[in-house]
Design a protein around this motif. Structure first.
Motif, PDB file in Angstrom:
ATOM      1  N   LEU A 816       0.848  -1.188   0.000  1.00  0.00           N
ATOM      2  CA  LEU A 816       0.000   0.000   0.000  1.00  0.00           C
ATOM      3  C   LEU A 816       0.884   1.238   0.000  1.00  0.00           C
ATOM      4  O   LEU A 816       1.902   1.279   0.695  1.00  0.00           O
ATOM      5  N   HIS A 817       0.478   2.249  -0.772  1.00  0.00           N
ATOM      6  CA  HIS A 817       1.266   3.493  -0.829  1.00  0.00           C
ATOM      7  C   HIS A 817       0.357   4.685  -1.067  1.00  0.00           C
ATOM      8  O   HIS A 817      -0.610   4.633  -1.830  1.00  0.00           O
ATOM      9  N   GLY A 818       0.677   5.788  -0.387  1.00  0.00           N
ATOM     10  CA  GLY A 818      -0.017   7.049  -0.609  1.00  0.00           C
ATOM     11  C   GLY A 818       0.833   8.190  -0.089  1.00  0.00           C
ATOM     12  O   GLY A 818       1.724   7.992   0.743  1.00  0.00           O
ATOM     13  N   HIS A 819       0.550   9.396  -0.571  1.00  0.00           N
ATOM     14  CA  HIS A 819       1.299  10.576  -0.146  1.00  0.00           C
ATOM     15  C   HIS A 819       0.314  11.659   0.241  1.00  0.00           C
ATOM     16  O   HIS A 819      -0.744  11.827  -0.363  1.00  0.00           O
ATOM     17  N   SER A 820       0.665  12.442   1.280  1.00  0.00           N
ATOM     18  CA  SER A 820      -0.172  13.524   1.780  1.00  0.00           C
ATOM     19  C   SER A 820      -1.486  12.939   2.299  1.00  0.00           C
ATOM     20  O   SER A 820      -1.486  12.141   3.231  1.00  0.00           O
ATOM     21  N   ALA A 911       2.921  21.751   4.577  1.00  0.00           N
ATOM     22  CA  ALA A 911       1.522  21.354   4.492  1.00  0.00           C
ATOM     23  C   ALA A 911       1.135  20.451   5.656  1.00  0.00           C
ATOM     24  O   ALA A 911       0.132  20.676   6.328  1.00  0.00           O
ATOM     25  N   VAL A 912       1.921  19.405   5.882  1.00  0.00           N
ATOM     26  CA  VAL A 912       1.714  18.501   7.015  1.00  0.00           C
ATOM     27  C   VAL A 912       2.965  18.610   7.878  1.00  0.00           C
ATOM     28  O   VAL A 912       4.045  18.174   7.472  1.00  0.00           O
ATOM     29  N   ASP A 913       2.812  19.183   9.053  1.00  0.00           N
ATOM     30  CA  ASP A 913       3.969  19.506   9.880  1.00  0.00           C
ATOM     31  C   ASP A 913       4.839  18.282  10.146  1.00  0.00           C
ATOM     32  O   ASP A 913       4.347  17.166  10.332  1.00  0.00           O
ATOM     33  N   PHE A 914       6.149  18.520  10.161  1.00  0.00           N
ATOM     34  CA  PHE A 914       7.150  17.461  10.382  1.00  0.00           C
ATOM     35  C   PHE A 914       6.852  16.665  11.656  1.00  0.00           C
ATOM     36  O   PHE A 914       7.112  15.463  11.737  1.00  0.00           O
ATOM     37  N   THR A 915       6.293  17.331  12.654  1.00  0.00           N
ATOM     38  CA  THR A 915       6.019  16.646  13.919  1.00  0.00           C
ATOM     39  C   THR A 915       5.008  15.514  13.759  1.00  0.00           C
ATOM     40  O   THR A 915       4.988  14.589  14.571  1.00  0.00           O
TER      41      THR A 915
END
Length: 992
Positions: A816-820, A911-915
């Motif tokens: 399975l793979h996805g981004h964001s 966009a999506v914080d590193f934390t």
């Protein structure tokens, strides 16, 4: 079959033809027995047959095609795309430029009738490629590669190539960087030379004046005329007049010149020691405007006046507006940017801005000294600078402070992002020449005002009362006003039009400038500017214009509107399937396409092809539209003919289609078509579209590589039993009945891309993986409110079941793979199922509670409006929907993870914080789950640097190959890479 041989007892000689070879049989003394002779002949025949087999094998090796190669990521650089294309006005010639993402491209010029094609170096980028309007000439620009050496034969210089289409003769103009012809006259080519810094001028030094040489080439004689110090220029549509704006050093000779192209006579129609800018024509190019700027040492914004010309000729009529002579012009404001004529040539329209005085230059801050110490964790290579603290700061220093206040309309980071635009606010205005009257249309409290066509009315939008709340919840409202451009009077016409936070509601004026279309509460309405009254135009149509497929937290979202008819009597609306012609007076509508909803075909957009496009759709002429089969996934083109309903289908197949283009003066069309196995290429046809001819071959090298065998549609039930589909892309060398390792790639809806060509690349999954024996599944996902993660599970697992049922997917070898957003769903799914052998989640949201109130740094806003009105699909904050936020957060279910997981999260992700990545990684690590996180330093939400993209692509494939194909696990997955060994590790990595 070999021939039978008969041998007598007497001495004879015979010739026998064996498989193309002549064999001699001869009797010898002493005579041999018949059996011996036969045995010897058979022996000879066997030797000959062996020789024949060897020759046939050699011949076969020479004629059999070489085995196809498996794609690697390094091959991605070989793939090219069509950068631009154009048809000659008479439809007899076609040109296109093709090239890879980087490096040299090619330009092809084709005679459509005989198919003969000439190839030219195409340079880098897009450039200009243009035919003269009489179809006798073709010109294009060439930009040399910026690095990696110069292109062969180019000399490393920019140039323009001019081609005589009748003779084929070409002329190369070295050092030219732009090219265009003089409109309909087509008697001249005009170009500029590449500007070079003056000798001895420091690098980066601004030029003393913006004017440079402009060259006019007479196409009949080939002679050049150089016009000096030209800052701006333009032709009339007919090409009979040329306007040049002169800007010379020291302002000597500055002004505006009007050149009659037929005679060459030049008329200086304006001159003074000033800077002239922003040449702007009216629609018919019968009148134009420039701005005039004088120096003002005390102001940042230099004052402008406006100079307009009509009745072009030796002595055109001139009108001037200079604010310094107008007592009605607001104090401390100046005209800014370009100006233009009003539609009736009775006034000027422009913008004004506040005139700010030059600020004194602040003294340079005193140097703050600090110690430099060696950090023992830095391997002793270089000392690290210790940032000064309050204890060692010098006196008089200014604190670095930001105050975040709950009453701030925008977050401080957003204010910082938008500081440049906040410093300079432009307000629309009009000056009426006959009345000598300045009218300010917009001001500090009412900033958004735009003139409607014909300029008899203006539309004002006021979102100020609702903006604060929009940045909290994502829902923005707008009040609409009708503004009188003659007086500036405002009349509120519509209240609280809803839209998303990133843009005010759409209000579309008619081409006649008397009405406007807007959407509210599930219906479209038309506003009459004269009365400021509205009419509901869709309530009597008999169709719904609410987008039932939109599953965001937004009340009654609209279906698309395709604008106005040219006469202003109708609006063209989509109900999501068909295109409707709806009466602007509210009396009803007509379904033009007829069969969209019935046959599950979506008719998308309206197109017309006019030499000089005008506002609105001319319903007395054919209208073209794109077709999309919701369940068949077929695409195509159709034509709506005037005065009747129903479409003429021009193309309809298992391909993806782009909007067509048409020759200016001929019934010749060009369109782009593609599929999973066919690169996006161009086809030329006539108006019937019956016999399209392929005229480009963007990627001929594909035949040398193993490529996906195509794609299949799968169907399944998703959230709430809703019918959904997925695209299952087959691996190269696919054999029916054989099962294949499969990568599931997810985002939201993706099946619509089933006929889109996927060039090999270093991002995501696609052609390279299919070439290497993987199937790729892209399923559709829909959502119920307050359950984005749960919804994904309820869609993806049934999609996987349907894919396995085809017999193509190996159920034991699925990744399975996805981004964001797809990364979020991947991170969540591995907490809910162990169906996947491995998973890769890029830039994933992992803790929706903390993510909700974090900052979307790329825009400087909070994530709250995204959660409540956009992709998050929540109906409130986590204090209102606490169970839902926790239920859908991967990090709260980390104990259930058994799937080996690879995370990608970059430290500068805006966009999506590193934390979010760090929190999930640390949680899984604490639980001793198999997880590795890749962090590319300095990268944002995606990977911008080519070296990082390639590195990630290779690691992804290594990860998939190990878990799905049993390949040896990469060392970075087994043991990780210690900080001090990273440099050696990178040196030892395989090349893409």
């Amino acid at each position: 079959m070999l021939p039978r041989c008969a041998v007598s007892s007497r001495a004879i000689a015979a010739l026998v033809l064996v498989a193309g070879f002549v064999v001699t049989l001869r009797a010898e003394d002493p005579q041999k027995t018949r059996e011996q002779e036969i045995a010897e002949v058979q022996k000879q025949l066997e030797a000959l047959q062996k020789k024949l087999d060897e020759l046939n094998k050699k011949k076969s090796s020479l004629t059999t095609p070489a085995a196809k190669k498996v794609l690697t990521f390094a091959d991605a650089d070989k793939w090219r795309s069509i950068r631009d294309f154009t048809l000659s006005p008479d439809g007899k010639w076609f040109a296109h430029r093709v090239g890879a993402t980087e490096g040299e491209g090619d330009l092809f010029l084709r005679n459509i009738a005989d198919g003969k094609e000439t190839k030219f170096p195409g340079g880098t980028g897009f450039g200009t490629a243009v035919f003269s309007l009489d179809s006798k000439w073709f010109a294009f620009t060439y930009a040399p590669p910026t690095k990696g050496g110069t292109a062969p034969g180019s000399g490393g210089k920019a140039k323009v190539t001019l081609v005589n289409l009748a003779t084929g003769d070409k002329t190369e103009i070295e050092g030219a960087a732009s090219a265009r012809f003089n409109g309909e006259a087509a008697t001249h080519l005009v170009f500029r030379k590449v500007s070079e810094p003056a000798a001895g001028a420091p690098a980066g030094t601004a030029p003393a004046a913006s004017g440079s040489d402009l060259v006019l080439r007479d196409l009949a004689t080939g002679t050049d005329l150089v016009l000096g110090n030209v800052a701006e220029f333009d032709f009339t549509k007919k090409g009979d007049w040329l306007v040049t704006v002169i800007d010379a050093s020291g302002r000597i000779g500055n002004g505006v010149h009007l050149r009659e192209m037929k005679t060459g006579l030049v008329y200086p129609i304006e001159a003074s020691k000033a800077n002239y800018r922003s040449l702007s024509w009216n629609e018919d190019t019968t009148a134009f405007v420039v701005t005039k700027q004088t120096e003002d040492a005390g102001s940042d914004a230099k004052p402008l006046s406006i100079v307009g010309f009509t009745e072009l000729g030796p002595k055109p009529t001139k009108a001037v507006y200079d604010p310094k002579d107008d007592k009605g012009f607001p104090t401390d404001f100046v005209i800014t940017g370009p100006a233009a004529w009003t539609d009736g040539l009775d006034g000027f329209r422009f913008s004004i801005t506040e005139r700010k005085k030059k600020t004194e230059t602040a003294p340079a801050p005193k140097e703050v000294k600090s110690e430099t110490k060696t950090d023992p964790k830095d391997d002793g290579k270089k000392g690290k600078k210790i940032v000064p603290t309050a204890g060692n700061s010098t006196d008089g220093g200014k604190p670095d402070l930001v105050v975040w206040h709950w009453k701030d309309e925008r977050l401080q980071p957003m204010q910082e992002k938008q500081a440049s635009s906040d410093r300079v606010t432009n307000y629309s205005a009009v000056y009426w020449i006959k009345d000598k009257k300045f009218v300010r249309l917009a001001d500090e409290k009412f900033k958004q005002v735009a003139l409607a066509p014909k300029h008899k009315f203006a539309i004002g939008r006021d979102s100020k009362p609702y903006e604060y709340q929009s940045y909290l919840t994502g829902k923005l409202y707008t009040d609409v006003y009708v503004v009188d451009p003659k007086t500036g009077a405002r009349t509120k016409a519509v209240e609280k039009l809803s839209s998303l936070f990133f843009g005010p509601a759409t209000v579309s004026p008619s081409p006649t400038g008397t009405h406007a279309l807007y959407y509210k509460d599930g219906h479209y309405h038309v506003l009459d500017f004269a009365t400021a009254k509205s009419v509901n135009v869709t309530e009597k149509v008999g169709a719904s214009f609410v987008d039932a497929d939109d599953d965001h937290n937004f009340d009654k979202p609209s279906t698309p509107a395709y604008g106005w008819s040219r006469d202003g009597k109708f609006v063209l609306l989509s109900d999501g399937w068909d295109i409707w012609r709806v009466s602007a007076d509210g009396t009803g509508g007509t379904n033009l396409t007829v069969n969209g909803k019935t046959d599950a075909i979506r008719y998308r957009m309206t197109l017309q092809f006019e030499p000089e496009p005008k506002p609105g759709t001319d319903l007395t002429q054919p209208v073209y539209t794109l077709m999309y089969g919701e369940w068949s996934k077929k695409e195509g083109l159709a034509r709506l003919d005037p005065s009747k309903t129903g479409v003429s289908v021009l193309a309809w197949s298992d391909h993806g289609y782009n909007p067509p283009s048409k020759a200016r003066k001929a019934d010749t069309f060009v369109f782009m078509r593609q599929s999973t196995t066919e690169s996006a290429d161009l086809y030329i046809t006539d108006g019937t579209f019956k016999d399209p001819k392929k005229v480009t071959d963007s990627n001929p090298q594909q035949k040398d590589y193993k490529w996906s065998a195509g794609a299949k549609l799968i169907e399944y039930k998703g959230v709430g039993g809703k019918r959904l589909q997925g695209a299952l892309f087959l691996p190269a060398d696919y054999e029916p009945g054989k099962k294949y390792p499969t990568i599931v790639y997810i985002y939201e809806k993706l099946s619509q891309n089933i006929h889109r060509y996927q060039a090999p690349g270093t991002w995501g999954v696609g052609s390279v993986h299919a070439s290497n024996g993987y199937a790729v599944l892209m399923p559709d996902i829909t959502y119920k409110l307050n359950d984005p993660g749960v919804s994904a599970v309820e869609c993806i697992l049934p999609a996987l079941d349907a894919a396995v049922a085809t017999g193509i997917v190996d159920n034991d070898k699925v990744a399975l793979h996805g981004h964001s957003w797809g990364g979020y769903q991947t991170a969540f799914l591995v907490t809910q199922t162990n169906r996947f052998k491995c998973a890769i989640a890029g830039a994933a949201l992992t803790d929706l509670v903390s993510m909700y109130s974090s900052v979307y740094w790329n825009a400087g806003m909070a994530n709250q409006p995204i959660f409540e009105s956009s992709q998050g699909r929540f109906t409130g904050g986590y204090w209102e929907q606490q169970d839902a936020y926790i239920r859908n957060s991967p990090v709260y279910h980390a104990t259930k993870v058994t799937t080996p997981l690879l995370l990608l999260h970059n430290d500068k992700d805006g966009a999506v914080d590193f934390t979010q990545g760090v929190e999930y990684y640390n949680t899984l690590r604490r639980l001793q789950k198999p997880v590795v996180m890749l962090q590319y330093k300095g990268e944002n939400h995606g990977l911008a640097k080519p070296e990082n993209r390639k590195d990630y692509a290779v690691r992804m494939k290594e990860f998939f190959d190990h878990h799905l194909k049993g390949s040896q696990a990469p060392d970075w997955w087994i043991e990780g890479v210690p900080h001090l060994k990273m440099e050696d590790h990178l040196k030892s990595r395989p090349k893409p």
